[in-house]
Scaffold this motif. Sequence first.
Motif, short mmCIF file in Angstrom:
data_model
loop_
_atom_site.label_atom_id
_atom_site.label_comp_id
_atom_site.label_asym_id
_atom_site.label_seq_id
_atom_site.Cartn_x
_atom_site.Cartn_y
_atom_site.Cartn_z
N LEU A 107 107.52 31.04 82.88
CA LEU A 107 107.05 29.96 83.74
C LEU A 107 107.93 28.74 83.49
N VAL A 108 108.44 28.15 84.55
CA VAL A 108 109.34 27.01 84.41
C VAL A 108 108.82 25.87 85.24
N SER A 109 108.83 24.66 84.69
CA SER A 109 108.48 23.48 85.46
C SER A 109 109.70 22.97 86.20
N GLY A 110 109.51 22.64 87.46
CA GLY A 110 110.62 22.15 88.26
C GLY A 110 111.04 20.75 87.85
N LEU A 111 112.23 20.39 88.23
CA LEU A 111 112.75 19.06 87.96
C LEU A 111 111.98 18.05 88.80
N ALA A 112 111.41 17.06 88.16
CA ALA A 112 110.62 16.05 88.88
C ALA A 112 111.53 15.24 89.80
N PRO A 113 111.06 14.92 91.00
CA PRO A 113 111.85 14.05 91.86
C PRO A 113 112.15 12.73 91.17
N PRO A 114 113.30 12.16 91.41
CA PRO A 114 113.66 10.91 90.73
C PRO A 114 112.81 9.75 91.20
N ASN A 115 112.73 8.73 90.35
CA ASN A 115 112.13 7.46 90.73
C ASN A 115 113.23 6.53 91.23
N TYR A 116 112.93 5.79 92.29
CA TYR A 116 113.89 4.85 92.85
C TYR A 116 113.30 3.44 92.81
N PRO A 117 114.08 2.46 92.37
CA PRO A 117 113.58 1.09 92.33
C PRO A 117 113.09 0.64 93.71
N GLY A 118 111.91 0.06 93.72
CA GLY A 118 111.35 -0.45 94.97
C GLY A 118 110.60 0.58 95.79
N PHE A 119 110.63 1.86 95.39
CA PHE A 119 109.92 2.92 96.10
C PHE A 119 108.86 3.53 95.21
N TRP A 120 107.78 4.01 95.80
CA TRP A 120 106.81 4.80 95.07
C TRP A 120 106.64 6.14 95.78
N THR A 121 106.27 7.15 95.02
CA THR A 121 106.21 8.51 95.55
C THR A 121 104.87 8.74 96.22
N LEU A 122 104.92 9.07 97.52
CA LEU A 122 103.71 9.39 98.28
C LEU A 122 103.28 10.84 98.08
N TRP A 123 104.27 11.73 97.94
CA TRP A 123 103.99 13.18 97.94
C TRP A 123 105.24 13.88 97.44
N SER A 124 105.06 14.98 96.70
CA SER A 124 106.23 15.72 96.24
C SER A 124 105.83 17.12 95.81
N ASP A 125 106.82 17.98 95.71
CA ASP A 125 106.65 19.31 95.14
C ASP A 125 107.93 19.67 94.40
N SER A 126 107.78 20.08 93.13
CA SER A 126 108.92 20.48 92.31
C SER A 126 109.01 21.99 92.17
N PHE A 127 108.16 22.72 92.86
CA PHE A 127 108.22 24.19 92.92
C PHE A 127 108.13 24.83 91.54
N ASP A 128 107.14 24.34 90.76
CA ASP A 128 106.84 24.96 89.48
C ASP A 128 106.26 26.35 89.70
N GLY A 129 106.35 27.19 88.68
CA GLY A 129 105.69 28.48 88.73
C GLY A 129 106.55 29.61 88.23
N SER A 130 105.97 30.79 88.25
CA SER A 130 106.66 31.99 87.80
C SER A 130 107.43 32.64 88.94
N ALA A 131 108.45 33.38 88.57
CA ALA A 131 109.27 34.07 89.57
C ALA A 131 108.41 35.00 90.42
N GLY A 132 108.61 34.92 91.72
CA GLY A 132 107.91 35.79 92.64
C GLY A 132 106.66 35.19 93.24
N GLN A 133 106.19 34.06 92.69
CA GLN A 133 105.04 33.41 93.29
C GLN A 133 105.40 32.82 94.66
N LEU A 134 104.40 32.68 95.50
CA LEU A 134 104.56 31.97 96.76
C LEU A 134 104.36 30.47 96.52
#
Length: 284
Positions: A16-43
Amino acid sequence: MRTNAVLGLVPFVSALVSGLAPPNYPGFWTLWSDSFDGSAGQLPNAGQWSLVTNIHVNNEMQEYTTSNQNVQISGGGTIQFVPRKTNGKWTSGRIESKQAFTPEAGKVTMVESVIRFSDNSRDRKQGIWPAFWMLGEAVRHGTPWPLCGEIDIMENVNGLPTGYGTVHCGYSDKGGPCNEPQGRAGTTGLPDSGWHRWTIKIDRTRSYNWRDEVIFWYLDGQQYYALSGGDLGDEHIWTTIARSPMFIILNLAVGGNWPGAPNGATADSWGSMMEVEYVAVYST
């Protein structure tokens, strides 16, 4: 962002591997994201994405499926879209975000992903058409294309070293403010098929005048195209693409009006896939 050496063409990774988190950008905040964590073969996460089938547009040849042979979490913190050819018939994968995102007045909305294409040579990718794009939520409620609005953040066809950013809009699928069916597009050269960051910004900081609102397209942080309300010249149509809710789509099509059909040299499987590291939506 990964380098090409960090995650090679490895279809299955056991841990099981955690995906790379989306970067933070000055002046922006994250509304929504997906780093596609999980085990191989999962949907992909069913709380965030729908696996979409029974889509037949643009004279494309693939059938989209819900099989992890066509779309899967890699186990390496990415999601992979893999075209397959079996008994002469093509299958592939398409996912759509369940949530839609509305650019707010007075703010900048940013949508971004890091994507790579696999390593088959150009002559083995005829008809291969990966894309990262957005479609107006209105289409889910019966509004036809292109009136629903469409923003293509990244498209690539036939393995060519070119990325395309495009808007589709208007009352008809012929002509109109977006010159349908071609749309209004900008292009950028691609130095290679490796990891690159694709971004749009919808700038509504001058929302008191729709003509001054602008959509910007970027590759690896470098702007390569812009389209303003004034360029489009129609306030109602501008609203459908820059002021209305849109959902995110990732897919890999095969064939169609634009790339043309695959030929005898076109290869399926991992060598023609699209791989995505994360998707994120930000706002100022």
